[in-house]
Scaffold this motif. Structure first.
Motif, PDB file in Angstrom:
ATOM      1  N   LEU A   1      -5.265 -39.859 -70.150  1.00  0.00           N
ATOM      2  CA  LEU A   1      -6.179 -40.931 -69.763  1.00  0.00           C
ATOM      3  C   LEU A   1      -6.824 -40.654 -68.406  1.00  0.00           C
ATOM      4  CD1 LEU A   1      -4.224 -44.101 -70.919  1.00  0.00           C
ATOM      5  CD2 LEU A   1      -6.227 -43.070 -71.971  1.00  0.00           C
ATOM      6  N   THR A   2      -6.100 -40.039 -67.495  1.00  0.00           N
ATOM      7  CA  THR A   2      -6.683 -39.702 -66.196  1.00  0.00           C
ATOM      8  C   THR A   2      -7.751 -38.625 -66.344  1.00  0.00           C
ATOM      9  OG1 THR A   2      -4.607 -40.254 -65.092  1.00  0.00           O
ATOM     10  CG2 THR A   2      -6.176 -38.917 -63.869  1.00  0.00           C
ATOM     11  N   ALA A   3      -7.455 -37.603 -67.136  1.00  0.00           N
ATOM     12  CA  ALA A   3      -8.451 -36.548 -67.357  1.00  0.00           C
ATOM     13  C   ALA A   3      -9.715 -37.117 -68.003  1.00  0.00           C
ATOM     14  CB  ALA A   3      -7.851 -35.444 -68.229  1.00  0.00           C
ATOM     15  N   LYS A   4      -9.544 -38.033 -68.935  1.00  0.00           N
ATOM     16  CA  LYS A   4     -10.703 -38.649 -69.582  1.00  0.00           C
ATOM     17  C   LYS A   4     -11.483 -39.528 -68.606  1.00  0.00           C
ATOM     18  CE  LYS A   4     -10.265 -40.147 -73.787  1.00  0.00           C
ATOM     19  NZ  LYS A   4      -9.922 -40.961 -74.988  1.00  0.00           N
ATOM     20  N   ALA A   5     -10.765 -40.258 -67.758  1.00  0.00           N
ATOM     21  CA  ALA A   5     -11.429 -41.172 -66.815  1.00  0.00           C
ATOM     22  C   ALA A   5     -12.265 -40.416 -65.789  1.00  0.00           C
ATOM     23  CB  ALA A   5     -10.385 -42.046 -66.111  1.00  0.00           C
ATOM     24  N   ILE A   6     -11.738 -39.340 -65.211  1.00  0.00           N
ATOM     25  CA  ILE A   6     -12.498 -38.619 -64.189  1.00  0.00           C
ATOM     26  C   ILE A   6     -13.653 -37.835 -64.802  1.00  0.00           C
ATOM     27  CG2 ILE A   6     -10.514 -38.477 -62.661  1.00  0.00           C
ATOM     28  CD1 ILE A   6     -10.163 -35.584 -63.463  1.00  0.00           C
ATOM     29  N   ALA A   7     -13.530 -37.490 -66.071  1.00  0.00           N
ATOM     30  CA  ALA A   7     -14.640 -36.808 -66.733  1.00  0.00           C
ATOM     31  C   ALA A   7     -15.765 -37.783 -67.071  1.00  0.00           C
ATOM     32  CB  ALA A   7     -14.150 -36.108 -68.002  1.00  0.00           C
ATOM     33  N   PHE A   8     -15.410 -39.015 -67.440  1.00  0.00           N
ATOM     34  CA  PHE A   8     -16.416 -39.985 -67.871  1.00  0.00           C
ATOM     35  C   PHE A   8     -17.071 -40.684 -66.687  1.00  0.00           C
ATOM     36  CE2 PHE A   8     -17.842 -44.035 -69.737  1.00  0.00           C
ATOM     37  CZ  PHE A   8     -18.571 -43.542 -70.816  1.00  0.00           C
ATOM     38  N   HIS A   9     -16.302 -40.995 -65.653  1.00  0.00           N
ATOM     39  CA  HIS A   9     -16.824 -41.708 -64.475  1.00  0.00           C
ATOM     40  C   HIS A   9     -16.938 -40.721 -63.314  1.00  0.00           C
ATOM     41  CE1 HIS A   9     -16.073 -45.276 -66.854  1.00  0.00           C
ATOM     42  NE2 HIS A   9     -14.784 -44.987 -66.910  1.00  0.00           N
ATOM     43  N   SER A  10     -17.785 -39.747 -63.448  1.00  0.00           N
ATOM     44  CA  SER A  10     -17.855 -38.653 -62.478  1.00  0.00           C
ATOM     45  C   SER A  10     -18.550 -39.026 -61.182  1.00  0.00           C
ATOM     46  CB  SER A  10     -18.591 -37.460 -63.109  1.00  0.00           C
ATOM     47  OG  SER A  10     -19.903 -37.832 -63.514  1.00  0.00           O
ATOM     48  N   ASN A  11     -19.184 -40.188 -61.117  1.00  0.00           N
ATOM     49  CA  ASN A  11     -19.921 -40.577 -59.911  1.00  0.00           C
ATOM     50  C   ASN A  11     -19.162 -41.581 -59.047  1.00  0.00           C
ATOM     51  OD1 ASN A  11     -22.187 -38.962 -60.476  1.00  0.00           O
ATOM     52  ND2 ASN A  11     -23.015 -40.507 -61.857  1.00  0.00           N
ATOM     53  N   ASN A  12     -17.909 -41.811 -59.348  1.00  0.00           N
ATOM     54  CA  ASN A  12     -17.100 -42.744 -58.576  1.00  0.00           C
ATOM     55  C   ASN A  12     -16.149 -41.951 -57.681  1.00  0.00           C
ATOM     56  OD1 ASN A  12     -15.020 -44.598 -57.729  1.00  0.00           O
ATOM     57  ND2 ASN A  12     -15.691 -45.981 -59.337  1.00  0.00           N
ATOM     58  N   PRO A  13     -16.391 -41.870 -56.370  1.00  0.00           N
ATOM     59  CA  PRO A  13     -15.540 -41.040 -55.507  1.00  0.00           C
ATOM     60  C   PRO A  13     -14.111 -41.541 -55.416  1.00  0.00           C
ATOM     61  CG  PRO A  13     -17.087 -42.335 -54.194  1.00  0.00           C
ATOM     62  CD  PRO A  13     -17.485 -42.521 -55.618  1.00  0.00           C
ATOM     63  N   GLU A  14     -13.927 -42.854 -55.443  1.00  0.00           N
ATOM     64  CA  GLU A  14     -12.572 -43.402 -55.369  1.00  0.00           C
ATOM     65  C   GLU A  14     -11.764 -42.990 -56.588  1.00  0.00           C
ATOM     66  OE1 GLU A  14     -10.482 -47.747 -54.521  1.00  0.00           O
ATOM     67  OE2 GLU A  14     -12.423 -47.648 -55.542  1.00  0.00           O
ATOM     68  N   LEU A  15     -12.377 -43.078 -57.749  1.00  0.00           N
ATOM     69  CA  LEU A  15     -11.690 -42.676 -58.977  1.00  0.00           C
ATOM     70  C   LEU A  15     -11.451 -41.177 -59.008  1.00  0.00           C
ATOM     71  CD1 LEU A  15     -10.573 -43.213 -61.773  1.00  0.00           C
ATOM     72  CD2 LEU A  15     -12.895 -43.230 -62.663  1.00  0.00           C
ATOM     73  N   GLN A  16     -12.410 -40.384 -58.536  1.00  0.00           N
ATOM     74  CA  GLN A  16     -12.248 -38.934 -58.534  1.00  0.00           C
ATOM     75  C   GLN A  16     -11.091 -38.509 -57.630  1.00  0.00           C
ATOM     76  OE1 GLN A  16     -14.048 -36.685 -60.483  1.00  0.00           O
ATOM     77  NE2 GLN A  16     -14.763 -38.560 -61.438  1.00  0.00           N
ATOM     78  N   ALA A  17     -11.002 -39.106 -56.446  1.00  0.00           N
ATOM     79  CA  ALA A  17      -9.928 -38.741 -55.522  1.00  0.00           C
ATOM     80  C   ALA A  17      -8.560 -39.130 -56.085  1.00  0.00           C
ATOM     81  CB  ALA A  17     -10.157 -39.405 -54.169  1.00  0.00           C
ATOM     82  N   ALA A  18      -8.449 -40.368 -56.557  1.00  0.00           N
ATOM     83  CA  ALA A  18      -7.167 -40.820 -57.096  1.00  0.00           C
ATOM     84  C   ALA A  18      -6.798 -40.065 -58.370  1.00  0.00           C
ATOM     85  CB  ALA A  18      -7.220 -42.323 -57.368  1.00  0.00           C
ATOM     86  N   GLY A  19      -7.798 -39.822 -59.234  1.00  0.00           N
ATOM     87  CA  GLY A  19      -7.521 -39.090 -60.470  1.00  0.00           C
ATOM     88  C   GLY A  19      -7.076 -37.671 -60.210  1.00  0.00           C
ATOM     89  N   ALA A  20      -7.726 -36.984 -59.271  1.00  0.00           N
ATOM     90  CA  ALA A  20      -7.307 -35.623 -58.929  1.00  0.00           C
ATOM     91  C   ALA A  20      -5.895 -35.626 -58.352  1.00  0.00           C
ATOM     92  CB  ALA A  20      -8.291 -35.013 -57.931  1.00  0.00           C
ATOM     93  N   GLY A  21      -5.581 -36.659 -57.557  1.00  0.00           N
ATOM     94  CA  GLY A  21      -4.227 -36.760 -57.030  1.00  0.00           C
ATOM     95  C   GLY A  21      -3.194 -36.953 -58.121  1.00  0.00           C
ATOM     96  N   VAL A  22      -3.531 -37.746 -59.131  1.00  0.00           N
ATOM     97  CA  VAL A  22      -2.612 -37.945 -60.259  1.00  0.00           C
ATOM     98  C   VAL A  22      -2.375 -36.626 -61.000  1.00  0.00           C
ATOM     99  CG1 VAL A  22      -2.328 -39.081 -62.498  1.00  0.00           C
ATOM    100  CG2 VAL A  22      -3.185 -40.377 -60.537  1.00  0.00           C
ATOM    101  N   LEU A  23      -3.429 -35.882 -61.261  1.00  0.00           N
ATOM    102  CA  LEU A  23      -3.270 -34.596 -61.952  1.00  0.00           C
ATOM    103  C   LEU A  23      -2.439 -33.627 -61.123  1.00  0.00           C
ATOM    104  CD1 LEU A  23      -6.857 -34.052 -63.435  1.00  0.00           C
ATOM    105  CD2 LEU A  23      -4.858 -35.065 -64.521  1.00  0.00           C
TER     106      LEU A  23
END
Length: 643
Positions: free
Chosen positions: A243-265
């Motif tokens: 779900l994290t990989a899907k979220a950061i791929a779909f919402h690529s313009n959200n810096p907060e989500l990108q940072a948190a998602g990369a941290g989760v991975l």
């Protein structure tokens, strides 16, 4: 009066004018059939239409037998199609000054309100459209629409998770979907989440599927929970990786989500039993492409860059497939650019990511020997090109102004590239490295990689004599002084002591001038101090004795070493190896240096007083190696000579 009856008008919701009278049948002269007694071509019919509604007709028969009229087309009299004259009275006094009937005056607005009212003879479709518009404009229906949207997302992802075999997450999404009425309703429990709140894991992971705003908050919560290594396996089973990989791929313009998602991975790919499985899985899910896209999209966002570099490192760690995927998508280039990032944590993680990418040349699939060799040769060539380009870039960066953090990252990266024989093409790097050691004394993150670089360049690993040229360059720039100074300032750093002794040993093999320079830099007492401090480290003892053997080849330097406690340190090293029973070269090297010292009568007497004679006998009786026994016999013979 024949064409238009009295009208009463009102205004619809959209501002248009409508009539409330009943439908009036239009007067269509051509639509009426002529009465039976019409005379074609002459006399007037008795029951024909009136002169006002229909002119004289003359008919003839067409070729197909149909009847046709020879008169010209006459416009029908349609009462509702005619606009009322300018002086039409709308329920009140006449207003002849109005020229535009589309702009109602105050009297008209007062008598015909613009708001919706019930009209029984209105079209049902229009009533339904107006009712839908009124419903969508209300706040309650907007909330209902948002709730329905969130519920649809939950159902869709729940079905996907169930189909993928993750039934727990699917069941959670289905069960909780009815409670997702708004963003606040869905995320209220995430405001105070802590790393120890393991019970929130399943529900927090499920929220990653519910749109950008909710997914950003959920990613932060999952990252917080994943800080505990004991909870990462549970989060993995809950579907957090997918779900994290899907979220950061779909919402690529959200810096907060990108940072948190990369941290989760990053966290899910390290530190637990399923980490290696997650590394392979995230590459299959397109995680590498998503992380590299985040680096390109947000190059100035420190949080995104730090977590993205950490995620790349985690994906490539002991995962050749992941390393190759990252390199294929220009990940090596982006990591090299991140080395100069102002934030020290970003540059450090970028350097570590480059180190993790070096496994791309390893073969990790089952295939024929020929396929494995071809793949390995292909990627070794690719890596060599990347290393050479990286070394060239690092050499250029070392000559410019750099912050301490960036310098540390660049030196660490050069150490990685030094493992390749291509390092001998960059011998000019010796002088900048020595300058770095002089500028930052006592900094282990500068001194340790600098010693590693110098050791790689001065070691005899090349086919030619490039290492000898590196030793000459090291001597010309007076590198032995900062080297010995680093050993003095960081006496408890075991790794640095080993590296520095290795560089010093290579330097001493360059000739007598180098030995003199090392002695003047106080290398002898520094080496003896290190031996006394790390008595149980056999490899360090070996390096120290090797250096002292080369350095104490004169009576003067040997006497200085003996006065500083070298004889006692060497005898202690022999005893630590149980007189040669433990495998290694330490006992043999110790016997050699003692034999060398025994040539002088005064030093020989000091050795006997220290118990060297008994040590020689023990080595002869206990040593497993014939070479060690031979040197034990030689030591016993030297010590047995008369004074």
């Amino acid at each position: 009066e024949a064409g238009l009856k009295q009208h009463s008008f009102h205004m619809d919701d959209d501002g248009s004018r409508a009539s409330s009278r009943e439908f009036q049948e239009p007067d269509l002269p051509w639509a009426e059939d002529p009465p039976p007694n019409v005379q074609f071509g002459g006399e007037e019919a008795q029951h024909g239409p009136s002169e006002a509604g229909l002119k004289q007709h003359s008919f003839h028969m067409d070729d197909d037998g149909s009847r046709a009229s020879s008169r010209e087309f006459q416009e029908p009299n349609l009462p509702w199609a005619e606009d009322p004259p300018p002086t039409v009275q709308f329920g009140g006094e006449e207003d002849p000054s109005r020229a535009d009937l589309n702009q109602p005056d105050e009297d008209e607005e007062a008598e015909f309100p613009s708001g919706p009212q019930e009209i029984h003879n209105r079209d049902p479709d229009a009533n339904a459209a107006n009712a839908a518009k009124d419903a969508n404009d209300s706040a309650d229906d907007l909330q209902r629409a948002e709730s329905l949207y969130l519920r649809m997302l939950a159902w869709r992802e729940g079905a996907d998770r169930s189909q993928a075999g993750n039934y727990e997450v699917g069941q959670t999404l289905f069960k909780k979907s009815s409670t997702y009425r708004s963003v606040e309703d869905a995320t209220w429990f995430l405001h105070n989440v802590k790393p120890d709140d393991a019970h929130m894991g399943m529900e927090a992971v499920a929220l990653l599927a519910l749109g950008e705003e909710i997914a950003a908050k959920a990613a932060i919560a999952v990252w917080t929970l994943a800080l505990r290594a004991s909870q990462r396996e549970q989060l993995t089973k809950a579907g957090a990786l997918e779900l994290t990989a899907k979220a950061i791929a779909f919402h690529s313009n959200n810096p907060e989500l990108q940072a948190a998602g990369a941290g989760v991975l990053r966290l899910l790919c390290s530190g637990h039993r399923l980490a290696q499985r997650n590394r392979r899985r995230v590459i299959f899910l397109g995680g590498a492409e998503s992380i590299l896209n985040a680096i390109q999209t947000f190059p100035d966002d420190c949080e995104v860059m730090r977590e993205a570099c950490g995620a790349l490192r985690a994906m490539a760690h002991k995962n050749p497939v992941g390393a190759r995927r990252i390199i294929e998508n220009d990940g090596f280039k982006y990591c090299m650019e991140a080395l100069e990032y102002p934030d020290d944590s970003v540059s450090s993680l970028a350097s570590k990511a480059i180190g993790a990418l070096q496994c791309a040349g390893e073969v990790d699939f089952r295939g024929t020997d020929a396929q494995a060799e071809n793949l390995q040769a292909l990627w070794e060539g690719r890596l060599r090109e990347e290393r050479e380009a990286g070394l060239r870039a690092c050499c250029e960066k070392l000559r410019g102004p750099l912050t301490t953090g960036v310098l540390e990252a660049i030196l660490a990266t050069i150490c990685i590239f030094m493992e390749d024989p291509v390092r001998y093409k960059f011998l000019n790097i010796v002088q900048p490295v020595v300058v770095c050691m002089q500028m930052f004394p006592g900094n282990p993150r500068i001194q340790v990689p600098s010693c590693q670089i110098l050791l790689s360049l001065t070691s005899s690993g090349s086919l030619g004599n490039e290492h000898e040229e590196a030793i000459q360059k090291f001597g010309k720039c007076c590198g032995v002084s900062p080297l010995v100074q680093a050993m003095k300032e960081l006496p408890c750093n075991l790794h640095l002591q080993r590296l520095a002794m290795g560089v010093l040993g290579n330097f001493l093999s360059g000739g007598d001038m180098n030995k003199t320079a090392a002695a003047r830099a106080a290398a002898i007492p520094t080496l003896i101090t290190a031996m006394q401090r790390f008595k149980k480290e056999a490899d360090l003892q070996e390096e120290a004795i090797n250096c002292l053997t080369k350095l104490c080849d004169t009576l003067g330097r040997a006497s200085v070493a003996a006065r500083l406690g070298l004889i006692d340190a060497v005898i202690a090293a022999i005893k630590s190896q149980n007189y040669g029973e433990i495998e290694g070269k330490l006992t043999e090297l110790s016997c050699i240096i003692l034999c060398m010292f025994s040539d002088d009568q005064k030093l020989r007497q000091e050795m006997v007083n220290a118990g060297a004679l008994n040590v020689a006998k023990q080595v002869i009786s206990k040593a497993r190696s014939l070479d060690i026994q031979r040197w034990g016999c030689e030591l016993l013979r030297s010590l047995s000579q008369p004074y």
